[in-house]
Design a protein around this motif. Sequence first.
Motif, PDB file in Angstrom:
ATOM      1  N   THR A   2       0.835  -1.200   0.000  1.00 38.38           N
ATOM      2  CA  THR A   2       0.000   0.000   0.000  1.00 38.38           C
ATOM      3  C   THR A   2       0.868   1.247   0.000  1.00 38.38           C
ATOM      4  O   THR A   2       2.060   1.205   0.314  1.00 38.38           O
ATOM      5  CB  THR A   2      -0.928   0.038   1.228  1.00 38.38           C
ATOM      6  OG1 THR A   2      -0.120  -0.044   2.417  1.00 38.38           O
ATOM      7  CG2 THR A   2      -1.902  -1.132   1.210  1.00 38.38           C
ATOM      8  N   GLY A   3       0.265   2.363  -0.359  1.00 35.98           N
ATOM      9  CA  GLY A   3       0.948   3.654  -0.360  1.00 35.98           C
ATOM     10  C   GLY A   3      -0.001   4.707  -0.884  1.00 35.98           C
ATOM     11  O   GLY A   3      -1.226   4.538  -0.842  1.00 35.98           O
ATOM     12  N   THR A   4       0.534   5.796  -1.394  1.00 32.21           N
ATOM     13  CA  THR A   4      -0.302   6.881  -1.914  1.00 32.21           C
ATOM     14  C   THR A   4       0.176   7.317  -3.294  1.00 32.21           C
ATOM     15  O   THR A   4       1.346   7.142  -3.655  1.00 32.21           O
ATOM     16  CB  THR A   4      -0.298   8.101  -0.976  1.00 32.21           C
ATOM     17  OG1 THR A   4       1.052   8.566  -0.812  1.00 32.21           O
ATOM     18  CG2 THR A   4      -0.875   7.741   0.376  1.00 32.21           C
ATOM     19  N   VAL A   5      -0.769   7.892  -4.046  1.00 33.83           N
ATOM     20  CA  VAL A   5      -0.470   8.458  -5.363  1.00 33.83           C
ATOM     21  C   VAL A   5      -1.076   9.851  -5.443  1.00 33.83           C
ATOM     22  O   VAL A   5      -1.957  10.213  -4.652  1.00 33.83           O
ATOM     23  CB  VAL A   5      -1.042   7.579  -6.501  1.00 33.83           C
ATOM     24  CG1 VAL A   5      -0.411   6.205  -6.498  1.00 33.83           C
ATOM     25  CG2 VAL A   5      -2.575   7.468  -6.385  1.00 33.83           C
ATOM     26  N   THR A   6      -0.611  10.620  -6.400  1.00 36.80           N
ATOM     27  CA  THR A   6      -1.263  11.883  -6.747  1.00 36.80           C
ATOM     28  C   THR A   6      -1.750  11.786  -8.189  1.00 36.80           C
ATOM     29  O   THR A   6      -1.107  11.163  -9.033  1.00 36.80           O
ATOM     30  CB  THR A   6      -0.309  13.080  -6.597  1.00 36.80           C
ATOM     31  OG1 THR A   6       0.875  12.843  -7.376  1.00 36.80           O
ATOM     32  CG2 THR A   6       0.070  13.294  -5.139  1.00 36.80           C
ATOM     33  N   THR A  59       4.709  -0.272  -0.666  1.00 35.56           N
ATOM     34  CA  THR A  59       5.378  -1.432  -0.083  1.00 35.56           C
ATOM     35  C   THR A  59       4.542  -1.959   1.079  1.00 35.56           C
ATOM     36  O   THR A  59       3.462  -1.472   1.349  1.00 35.56           O
ATOM     37  CB  THR A  59       6.797  -1.060   0.379  1.00 35.56           C
ATOM     38  OG1 THR A  59       7.492  -2.235   0.790  1.00 35.56           O
ATOM     39  CG2 THR A  59       6.758  -0.065   1.538  1.00 35.56           C
ATOM     40  N   GLY A  60       5.074  -2.984   1.765  1.00 33.92           N
ATOM     41  CA  GLY A  60       4.403  -3.512   2.954  1.00 33.92           C
ATOM     42  C   GLY A  60       3.611  -4.780   2.725  1.00 33.92           C
ATOM     43  O   GLY A  60       2.979  -5.293   3.641  1.00 33.92           O
ATOM     44  N   ILE A  83       2.979   2.791   8.545  1.00 36.92           N
ATOM     45  CA  ILE A  83       1.747   2.067   8.245  1.00 36.92           C
ATOM     46  C   ILE A  83       0.722   2.323   9.346  1.00 36.92           C
ATOM     47  O   ILE A  83       1.029   2.192  10.527  1.00 36.92           O
ATOM     48  CB  ILE A  83       2.020   0.556   8.100  1.00 36.92           C
ATOM     49  CG1 ILE A  83       2.954   0.300   6.913  1.00 36.92           C
ATOM     50  CG2 ILE A  83       0.726  -0.219   7.926  1.00 36.92           C
ATOM     51  CD1 ILE A  83       3.318  -1.148   6.736  1.00 36.92           C
ATOM     52  N   ASP A  84      -0.479   2.708   8.960  1.00 37.87           N
ATOM     53  CA  ASP A  84      -1.568   2.977   9.901  1.00 37.87           C
ATOM     54  C   ASP A  84      -2.736   2.062   9.547  1.00 37.87           C
ATOM     55  O   ASP A  84      -3.337   2.187   8.483  1.00 37.87           O
ATOM     56  CB  ASP A  84      -1.985   4.441   9.819  1.00 37.87           C
ATOM     57  CG  ASP A  84      -3.071   4.802  10.834  1.00 37.87           C
ATOM     58  OD1 ASP A  84      -3.454   3.912  11.623  1.00 37.87           O
ATOM     59  OD2 ASP A  84      -3.530   5.954  10.836  1.00 37.87           O
TER      60      ASP A  84
END
Length: 469
Positions: free
Chosen positions: A84-88, A270-271, A348-349
């Motif tokens: 998981t992660g974030t994108v714009t 990642t993760g 990571i949350d």
Amino acid sequence: MISREEALQKFKEIVGSAESWEQLLQSQFTSHISLFQSWALRESLFKTERVLQEMFLSTALNESSIRAHAEDRDYLPIKAKPSTGTVTIKNNGVNSVTIPERTAFQSDDLLYYVTLAPVTIAAGATSAPVNISQIEERDLILTVSEEKKFYEILLDTDITPEINSFEVWVDEAGGTDYTQWAYKRLFQNTTATDKVFDEFYAHTGETGIRFGNGTFGKIPVLSSKVKIKLFLTKGESYLLNNQPLLQIGELLDSLGLPAKIECKTYTVITGGTNQESGEELRRNLHYWPIYNEQLVWNDDYAYFVRREFPQVIWARSWGEQEQSIATGTADLDFINRIFITAHCEAGIDLKNQIIAKLESIPRLNRKYKWVDPVITYFTVTITGKVGRNRNVDTVKNTIRDAILNQYGVYSRSRVNTYNEHEAYALIQATGMFDQQGEYFLVSQTGSPTGVLSEIYGTDTAHIIFDIGY
């Protein structure tokens, strides 16, 4: 195991009555033949004993045997978890664009990613970071070929390791008007008309779906259409930040025109973790009969959280009594309340996912509340002298790694208490002070506060060295 002498004697007994062997009994030829036969017998006995050992979980080595033990115990391996992660997302068009939840994108290495929340982007603007997960959605359409109790469907072995989750939808009229059927572990608390299914893991390495028997869970009628909505992931994967992602499928702007968007990773993706297998599967099988998804004792909740979310390093739960003692009040809100806290890998949350997963398990009159973990650091100072044939930086790095593995707040093998004699033994075991004249001293400052959600440990910034020659 048969010895060489026993093999020779037994072989002579067997062939001694044959007239053609009378002149050969005491020959070197007979000795060599008996030796050869003893080797074959030893090999057969060894294989027989090894097969017998596969019948017991404590001595089983073959993964197929371990899977068979898992099926016997109704065990479900921990599924693969996505990175998981974030994108714009930048809107290069002249009209606003709404990106729905679960919009799919693809990376250069052909991995699929989906957005986890909807977002609206004005013309020419760039979105705030959007959460994304390495998930590929796939539908399997099957037809019920026989109306019988406990009808089963097996998913292929090439699909099973990639399953993160799945949904089961059924149209008993054989069309496309599907109704979602609920997952009920071992058909607990179900009736003959409940539209439910159970999941199982076969010794062949396949995930299976089992429907009811007409008493516990409904039997799907003949020729029913079953749609299995799969959410697949490659598990452990890695994607750097500022990497482009290609949009999959059609996306329209607010005026119904094709949208022009540009998606890039904002953080590292990642993760992820792979499906549980091998030695980890065998080890968890020992404890499964005790747990078996029955959340009764406080350790059950911690085990459940760590099992469902491998990114969790440490978890703890407590109830009304402990919370009342900790706060010094007897609040009515504490009644039937389970308090949960967990410490995850850096960055990571998972608090919302953990609470949602707990609430998905039906429990009468039981509520859950998340409590953020509190990290209390202690400082370790190591002073000492080493021989001039050692590299001081190597000594420091070796000791630092040992301390972080034992006490680091992000270590999976960490312990939640500090004992001076254990720290001395830990450093001594590194072999960095085993030459004549070398010595070291360890001092520690900082102590736990007693907060229920406290994780007690150290990190690189709290390990201090004063080591010289």
